[in-house]
Design an enzyme around this catalytic site. Structure first.
Site, mmCIF file in Angstrom:
data_model
loop_
_atom_site.group_PDB
_atom_site.id
_atom_site.type_symbol
_atom_site.label_atom_id
_atom_site.label_comp_id
_atom_site.label_asym_id
_atom_site.label_seq_id
_atom_site.Cartn_x
_atom_site.Cartn_y
_atom_site.Cartn_z
ATOM 1 N N GLY A 101 -11.357 1.154 5.351
ATOM 2 C CA GLY A 101 -10.479 1.641 6.709
ATOM 3 C C GLY A 101 -9.118 2.012 6.551
ATOM 4 O O GLY A 101 -9.110 2.327 5.412
ATOM 5 N N GLY A 103 -5.526 2.030 5.864
ATOM 6 C CA GLY A 103 -5.170 1.079 5.044
ATOM 7 C C GLY A 103 -3.516 1.326 5.405
ATOM 8 O O GLY A 103 -2.915 0.416 4.874
ATOM 9 N N ARG A 104 -3.171 2.095 5.649
ATOM 10 C CA ARG A 104 -2.006 3.031 6.350
ATOM 11 C C ARG A 104 -1.623 3.282 7.541
ATOM 12 O O ARG A 104 -0.337 4.161 7.357
ATOM 13 C CB ARG A 104 -0.976 3.126 5.297
ATOM 14 C CG ARG A 104 -1.590 4.343 4.237
ATOM 15 C CD ARG A 104 -0.893 4.822 3.033
ATOM 16 N NE ARG A 104 -1.083 5.978 2.264
ATOM 17 C CZ ARG A 104 -0.742 6.805 1.295
ATOM 18 N NH1 ARG A 104 0.791 6.078 0.832
ATOM 19 N NH2 ARG A 104 -1.542 7.232 0.881
ATOM 20 N N ASP A 136 1.121 -2.080 0.761
ATOM 21 C CA ASP A 136 1.697 -2.218 1.357
ATOM 22 C C ASP A 136 2.198 -1.428 2.843
ATOM 23 O O ASP A 136 2.414 -2.154 4.209
ATOM 24 C CB ASP A 136 3.334 -2.447 0.818
ATOM 25 C CG ASP A 136 3.563 -0.600 0.579
ATOM 26 O OD1 ASP A 136 2.295 0.488 1.165
ATOM 27 O OD2 ASP A 136 4.931 -0.739 -0.345
ATOM 28 N N GLY A 137 0.886 -0.444 3.096
ATOM 29 C CA GLY A 137 0.995 0.242 4.395
ATOM 30 C C GLY A 137 2.346 1.517 3.931
ATOM 31 O O GLY A 137 2.299 1.768 5.763
ATOM 32 N N ARG A 194 0.718 12.673 12.295
ATOM 33 C CA ARG A 194 -1.107 13.483 11.941
ATOM 34 C C ARG A 194 -1.413 13.647 13.638
ATOM 35 O O ARG A 194 -1.568 12.595 14.335
ATOM 36 C CB ARG A 194 -2.167 12.753 11.088
ATOM 37 C CG ARG A 194 -1.179 12.333 9.275
ATOM 38 C CD ARG A 194 -2.464 12.330 8.067
ATOM 39 N NE ARG A 194 -3.377 11.518 8.404
ATOM 40 C CZ ARG A 194 -4.454 10.729 7.836
ATOM 41 N NH1 ARG A 194 -4.172 11.857 6.427
ATOM 42 N NH2 ARG A 194 -5.065 9.936 8.006
ATOM 43 N N ASP A 271 -15.412 8.931 2.687
ATOM 44 C CA ASP A 271 -14.327 8.171 3.936
ATOM 45 C C ASP A 271 -12.847 9.591 3.955
ATOM 46 O O ASP A 271 -12.199 8.902 4.984
ATOM 47 C CB ASP A 271 -13.314 7.399 3.583
ATOM 48 C CG ASP A 271 -12.944 6.968 1.843
ATOM 49 O OD1 ASP A 271 -13.552 7.319 1.462
ATOM 50 O OD2 ASP A 271 -11.558 6.498 2.124
ATOM 51 N N ASN A 272 -13.348 10.706 3.121
ATOM 52 C CA ASN A 272 -11.785 11.580 3.742
ATOM 53 C C ASN A 272 -12.492 12.892 4.175
ATOM 54 O O ASN A 272 -12.452 14.222 4.213
ATOM 55 C CB ASN A 272 -10.864 12.241 2.360
ATOM 56 C CG ASN A 272 -10.906 11.116 1.350
ATOM 57 O OD1 ASN A 272 -10.347 10.326 1.971
ATOM 58 N ND2 ASN A 272 -10.127 10.555 0.174
ATOM 59 N N ASP A 281 -6.824 14.240 5.414
ATOM 60 C CA ASP A 281 -6.112 13.130 3.647
ATOM 61 C C ASP A 281 -6.003 14.082 2.978
ATOM 62 O O ASP A 281 -6.537 14.554 1.607
ATOM 63 C CB ASP A 281 -6.776 12.620 3.262
ATOM 64 C CG ASP A 281 -6.959 11.391 4.108
ATOM 65 O OD1 ASP A 281 -6.229 10.619 5.413
ATOM 66 O OD2 ASP A 281 -8.791 10.778 4.583
#
EC number: 2.7.7.-
Length: 519
Positions: A101, A103-104, A136-137, A194, A271-272, A281
């Site tokens: 997912g 994450g940041r 920490d995102g 982005r 995932d990329n 990414d």
């Protein structure tokens, strides 16, 4: 700032996580979780892309608004924004990793511009989400500069890519262990906005298949086709077959461009991988300096070199196979999926040949030319030749009197140049003979080659120099580098310093030769 028109179909048409907030959790039966960016202390604009702003209907006056840094630093929302983090999984370095997912990354919404385009705005480094796990995102300025610059550089090179609207400093520190060696440091924080028509990845489909959620898998497939591939028509079955074939073809074209310009993604996990065939990414990526198919910039991959330069076409095919496996329960047969995978091989071969031909100034690459190409690549590796400088110089060769001295600036090791000089002279004569068969005059040949071979690429050492300055508060080099990369195929004589081979000091320096996933 002028208002934007939002039409947030992803959150409107797909199911949401019933829980809200950023606390870490497994999310089932949902495509996303609603979560707001976490405000920062002192958002300030580091750099922006005027071209991407124009896609949204904005100009410099909108960028100059004090509100701009507040919005794209995550401190406030515009009317119509509906922030969320997407839920997906993926294969990482060949192994299934389960739920991953955003994450940041937090998507703000989908903007409709006046030309019929749809552009998703996504903040990277905007704070924790349910998918942040123990992180920490946030993102550091170092990695954010690299992502911002490369997104735009790739677009101007003609490589399919996500874009970047803005780079905003946060005024806060972020602690990162750059090489995972037990030496964490506090670094300046930043957020990149982005921009892409869609940020749906292979992993969105993979996670649903792995969980056996066939209903949501079917919904996501149909949604993706309807929103992101509106030109595909026919019966439901035919649409799906054509859609997967299109995904495979676009992925093939993207990777062929990577190989053309010497780009190494560094972390081609599923995932990329963008469902639109866009480069996405920008983490531990790198540009090939001395030509080496075995090179990877990613320290995490230094042992197995799974994602090395020359292996990228094969990895893209493997990733598509994982996507096909995930789609199989919804397709019900392998016929259309195998046809798509066959399309990948066909399109990659066709595009790779066409691009290689253009790099060499040939109209087409025949089977009889392949030994000449293989010989060139072998010599380039042995001689330690700069890929970008070599191909640019090749356009200047006098076919009647080819002179190896034209390439002196492209060599990293003078001893290797001398050791392989006879081999190269022989190849150059063979190449000149082949080019004379084309019947082009020197100007025509040069124009063909210079349109395929960039003068300027986002070399790691150039990015690192801009990072070093930015970390001291000087953003001028970031903006200057962005400006150079807007015209990568032009000579730009006043900017020749940006077209130099990697200097000796950068050969082993962190950030210039090898990078990690720490960002």
């Amino acid at each position: 700032m002028r208002p934007l028109v939002f039409d947030n179909r992803f959150v409107r048409e797909l199911p949401a996580d019933p829980e809200t907030g950023p606390h870490t959790r497994q999310v089932a039966g949902a495509s996303y979780s609603r979560v707001n960016p976490t405000p920062v202390a002192a958002p300030h604009l580091v750099a922006h892309s005027a071209e991407v702003a124009a896609l949204l209907g904005w100009d410099e006056s909108d960028i100059a608004s004090p509100e701009f840094a507040e919005v794209f630093g995550g401190n406030r929302l515009l009317d119509g924004m509906e922030p969320y983090a997407a839920c997906y999984g993926g294969h990482q370095f060949g192994n299934w990793a389960g739920q991953l997912g955003d994450g940041r990354a937090i998507t703000l919404g989908e903007v409709l511009n006046g030309q019929g385009g749809r552009w998703e705005l996504q903040l990277k480094g905007a704070g924790p989400t349910p998918y942040s796990r123990r992180a920490d995102g946030r993102a550091v300025l170092r990695s954010s500069i690299r992502e911002f610059l490369c997104s735009e550089a790739m677009h101007h090179l003609g490589v399919p890519t996500t874009r970047a609207l803005s780079l905003v400093g946060t005024g806060e520190k972020v602690v990162r262990d750059m090489f995972y060696d037990g030496n964490p440091q506090a670094e300046p924080g930043a957020i990149v906005c982005r921009v892409a028509p869609s940020f749906i990845r292979f992993g969105n489909f993979e996670l649903l298949a792995a969980r056996g959620d066939l209903d949501l898998l079917n919904r996501l497939i149909d949604f993706t086709i309807a929103r992101d591939f509106p030109g595909i028509e026919g019966s439901a079955r035919d649409k799906r077959a054509r859609w997967f074939e299109t995904v495979c073809a676009r992925t093939a074209t993207m990777v062929a461009h990577w190989m053309r310009v010497g780009f190494v993604h560094g972390v081609m996990n599923t995932d990329n991988m963008s469902i639109l065939g866009l480069t996405i990414d920008y983490g531990p990526y790198g540009w090939v300096d001395n030509f080496d198919p075995g090179w990877t910039p990613n320290t995490t991959d230094a042992g197995g070199r799974r994602y090395r330069f020359g292996h990228q076409p094969r990895i893209a095919n493997w990733n598509l196979l994982q996507l096909a496996n995930a789609l199989f329960p919804a397709f019900g047969s392998t016929e259309a999926l195998q046809a798509g995978l066959n399309t990948y091989a066909e399109v990659y071969d066709r595009e790779s040949r066409a691009m290689t031909a253009a790099k060499l100034g040939l109209a087409a690459l025949a089977d009889a030319d392949l030994p000449m190409v293989d010989a060139l690549h072998g010599w380039m590796k042995r001689a330690e030749v700069d890929m970008t400088l070599f191909f640019r110089a090749l356009a200047e060769v006098d076919l009647l009197k080819p002179d190896p001295a034209l390439f002196l600036d492209a060599f990293y090791d003078d001893a290797k140049r001398l050791e392989t000089a006879e081999e190269f002279s022989g190849w150059l004569r063979l190449y000149a003979d082949r080019c004379r068969q084309e019947g082009l005059d020197a100007d025509q040949r040069r124009a063909r080659m210079n349109a395929a071979n960039p003068r300027y690429v986002m070399r790691n050492y150039l990015a690192q120099q801009a990072i070093d300055a930015a970390e001291q508060g000087d953003y001028g080099p970031v903006r200057s580098l962005l400006d150079v990369m807007r015209r990568p195929y032009d000579e730009q004589p006043e900017r020749a310093a940006y077209a130099q081979r990697r200097p000796d000091w950068a050969r082993e320096r962190a950030g210039c030769s090898m990078l990690s996933c720490s960002s």
